[in-house]
Design a protein around this motif. Structure first.
Motif, PDB file in Angstrom:
ATOM      1  N   GLN A 384       0.827  -1.213   0.000  1.00  9.84           N
ATOM      2  CA  GLN A 384       0.000   0.000   0.000  1.00  9.84           C
ATOM      3  C   GLN A 384       0.859   1.261   0.000  1.00  9.84           C
ATOM      4  O   GLN A 384       0.530   2.248  -0.664  1.00  9.84           O
ATOM      5  N   TYR A 385       1.967   1.203   0.717  1.00 10.73           N
ATOM      6  CA  TYR A 385       2.846   2.368   0.780  1.00 10.73           C
ATOM      7  C   TYR A 385       3.468   2.646  -0.593  1.00 10.73           C
ATOM      8  O   TYR A 385       3.599   3.802  -1.012  1.00 10.73           O
ATOM      9  N   LYS A 390       3.779   5.825  -5.728  1.00  7.26           N
ATOM     10  CA  LYS A 390       3.579   5.918  -7.175  1.00  7.26           C
ATOM     11  C   LYS A 390       2.563   6.994  -7.524  1.00  7.26           C
ATOM     12  O   LYS A 390       2.687   7.663  -8.559  1.00  7.26           O
ATOM     13  N   LEU A 391       1.563   7.142  -6.669  1.00  8.00           N
ATOM     14  CA  LEU A 391       0.526   8.147  -6.910  1.00  8.00           C
ATOM     15  C   LEU A 391       0.973   9.540  -6.472  1.00  8.00           C
ATOM     16  O   LEU A 391       0.287  10.532  -6.734  1.00  8.00           O
ATOM     17  N   GLY A 392       2.123   9.591  -5.781  1.00  9.54           N
ATOM     18  CA  GLY A 392       2.625  10.872  -5.314  1.00  9.54           C
ATOM     19  C   GLY A 392       1.757  11.495  -4.240  1.00  9.54           C
ATOM     20  O   GLY A 392       1.611  12.723  -4.191  1.00  9.54           O
ATOM     21  N   LEU A 482      -6.337   6.195  -6.914  1.00  9.12           N
ATOM     22  CA  LEU A 482      -6.300   6.941  -5.652  1.00  9.12           C
ATOM     23  C   LEU A 482      -7.488   6.555  -4.773  1.00  9.12           C
ATOM     24  O   LEU A 482      -7.342   6.333  -3.567  1.00  9.12           O
ATOM     25  N   THR A 483      -8.663   6.458  -5.387  1.00  4.87           N
ATOM     26  CA  THR A 483      -9.870   6.076  -4.646  1.00  4.87           C
ATOM     27  C   THR A 483      -9.748   4.665  -4.093  1.00  4.87           C
ATOM     28  O   THR A 483     -10.119   4.399  -2.940  1.00  4.87           O
TER      29      THR A 483
END
Length: 533
Positions: A384-385, A390-392, A482-483
């Protein structure tokens, strides 16, 4: 394990009252005794030592030994029980309902907070002993609140007709639920350990209080946790004079009502957690826990044919104190009467109702404990981290409401500026000139100017919103990922600790789960912990 910390106030999950308490707002100081800082325990120790009868210690120890009969208590727990007879031994307490298989994950956080606090106090005050206590809410009767736990997004529920105190409920029928749990857990070594734990707790014990004691003892007995069941005749004998003041003089009703009014004057934003009744006791027998009310000079047990004259009720209280069960207002007093306690550790909702009680305790001549907000934590797996990286996105940002999180991120990554704040500021400057012009010519035009300003600002808001929606569609893949990540860490748009059962994290971390929590949770931490494995 990496540890990060998010200020409680910034999470959006804690009430105004609790945030003000944590900031030690001056106006709230009349509602608590000492704020839970390490150095403040010295005064609390002295006050409790002077105000706790030595005779209570012998009764407490005898009751605890009786309650543990038939259980394999650890040397650490037996040592802590024995130490309670000494006048230099004190407790730190947390309490919780008898949720099935511990219920939500924060059950563990509460108990680890108490254990770690006891350890830290021993280091600071080596001439005293400190015992971590878990108070089982065996007399609660709201079965629907405790008869389930969540696993892998599914509700594992015990379907049973129940009445009376939950601690006395038979565990008959849990074999069916055990089969459901077995199928859900799978066949791994960690899963087999969980199945064995559930079976020994709930299938091999005949009521819910015994099952919960076994389970908590298995999880925390090696750290000396002492488990207290208030549904105990000898302990309730100590409560009799205080119950009399409640039932016949309505002392807590008057004092707590006054305190609630005083809290409301501090801030209209404070939500009152509980309200006192004229009588804050239930009448308790097997299968029955109903309120006692006074009517036309007699005392009645609600929804029954049971009726007492005042003399009969006094006699019943003296001869059978175990039949009188304190409600949410009276239970905290009961706890502090029977235990040499320094501090209560609870969640935000619990501390909110404790803050209503101090003047009531003072009237009863009982030392008011320190109030410590339990540790809260978000457990983040390595996978998860990496997704967050990756999503910043920072983990702390994931505490935002979902629409706010998405809007924030879209604004960050969009290749166009979706913030119309400069345009709004320019608009305000232009209209300021028009206001001045109207003032110099005809003031009746001020309303028309204001209406036009509002209209144009709404137009800019609408354009900004449409542009943001367009960018969301363009960046749909990013929004979805992200969601999904936020939904993993905040299931049902709630805190992880309020939704997940410990078994889900045990399947991930195994026997290292509780040691990891013990090593990372700090009772004096002033923020919400993020634990990254």
């Amino acid at each position: 394990m990496e540890v990060d910390c998010v200020p409680f106030k910034e999470t959006g999950y804690f009430s105004r009252l609790i945030c003000d308490y944590l900031e030690q707002r001056e106006e709230l100081k009349p509602f608590f005794n000492r704020f839970p800082l390490p150095e403040n325990f010295e005064g609390q120790i002295k006050e409790k030592q002077e105000n706790y009868p030595d005779a209570h210690r012998a009764i407490l120890v005898a009751s605890l030994k009786d309650q543990y009969r038939g259980f394999e208590a650890t040397e650490a727990t037996l040592g802590n029980i024995a130490s309670l007879e000494g006048t230099n031994t004190f407790t730190v307490v947390t309490g919780h309902q008898l949720n099935l298989f511990t219920g939500p994950l924060y059950f563990l956080y509460k108990i680890v907070s108490a254990i770690n606090l006891a350890k830290q106090l021993k280091e600071r005050y080596p001439n005293h002993y400190f015992v971590p206590v878990y108070w089982m809410a065996t007399e609660d009767h709201d079965f629907e609140e405790i008869n389930y736990f969540n696993l892998h997004g599914k509700k594992i529920q015990w379907n049973k007709k129940a009445s009376g105190a939950v601690g006395r409920l038979s565990t008959e029928g849990l074999e069916v639920l055990f089969e459901t749990l077995t199928a859900e857990l799978g066949q791994t070594t960690k899963a087999e350990r969980l199945k064995d734990l559930f079976r020994r707790a709930y299938i091999e014990h005949d009521n819910l209080a015994k099952a919960t004691r076994f389970l908590a003892n298995e999880l925390f007995g090696d750290q000396g946790l002492v488990i207290v069941d208030g549904d105990d005749a000898s302990l309730k004998q100590l409560l009799v004079p205080f119950a009399e003041k409640d039932i016949f003089e309505h002392t807590p009703f008057h004092r707590v009502t006054e305190t609630i009014d005083a809290l409301a004057k501090v801030s209209a934003d404070y939500t009152i957690q509980v309200n006192p009744r004229e009588i804050n006791y239930f009448y308790l027998k097997d299968g029955l826990r109903e309120r006692i009310v006074k009517k036309n000079g007699h005392f009645y047990v609600v929804d029954t044919q049971i009726k007492f004259t005042p003399d009969q009720l006094r006699e019943e209280l003296e001869q059978h104190p175990e039949r009188f069960s304190p409600n949410v207002i009276a239970r905290p007093l009961y706890q502090e009467v029977i235990l040499p306690n320094l501090c209560y550790i609870g969640g935000g909702g619990e501390l909110a109702y404790w803050l209503e009680l101090k003047p009531y305790f003072e009237d009863m001549g009982i030392t008011f404990p320190m109030l410590l907000l339990r540790n809260s934590a978000l457990l983040v797996t390595g996978k998860q981290y990496k997704k967050a990286q990756k999503l910043g996105v920072k983990i702390s940002h994931l505490f935002l409401k979902q629409h706010s999180l998405i809007n924030k991120k879209i604004r960050e990554i969009s290749n166009i500026d979706i913030d119309f704040s400069p345009q709004k500021k320019l608009l305000e400057e232009q209209f300021q000139l028009m206001y001045e012009l109207a003032e110099q010519t005809d003031k009746s035009f001020l309303g028309a100017v204001k209406a036009q300003e509002v209209k144009q600002k709404k137009g800019l808001d609408a354009l900004e919103k449409r542009l943001l929606q367009a960018q969301k569609r363009k960046l749909k893949d990013h929004v979805v990922r992200l969601t999904d990540l936020q939904n993993e860490l905040f299931p049902n748009k709630s805190l992880q600790e309020r939704q997940l059962n410990f078994s889900e994290m045990y399947l991930e971390m195994g026997d290292s789960l509780i040691p990891t929590l013990s090593d990372t949770l700090d009772p004096f931490c002033d923020g919400f912990l993020v634990l990254k494995s």
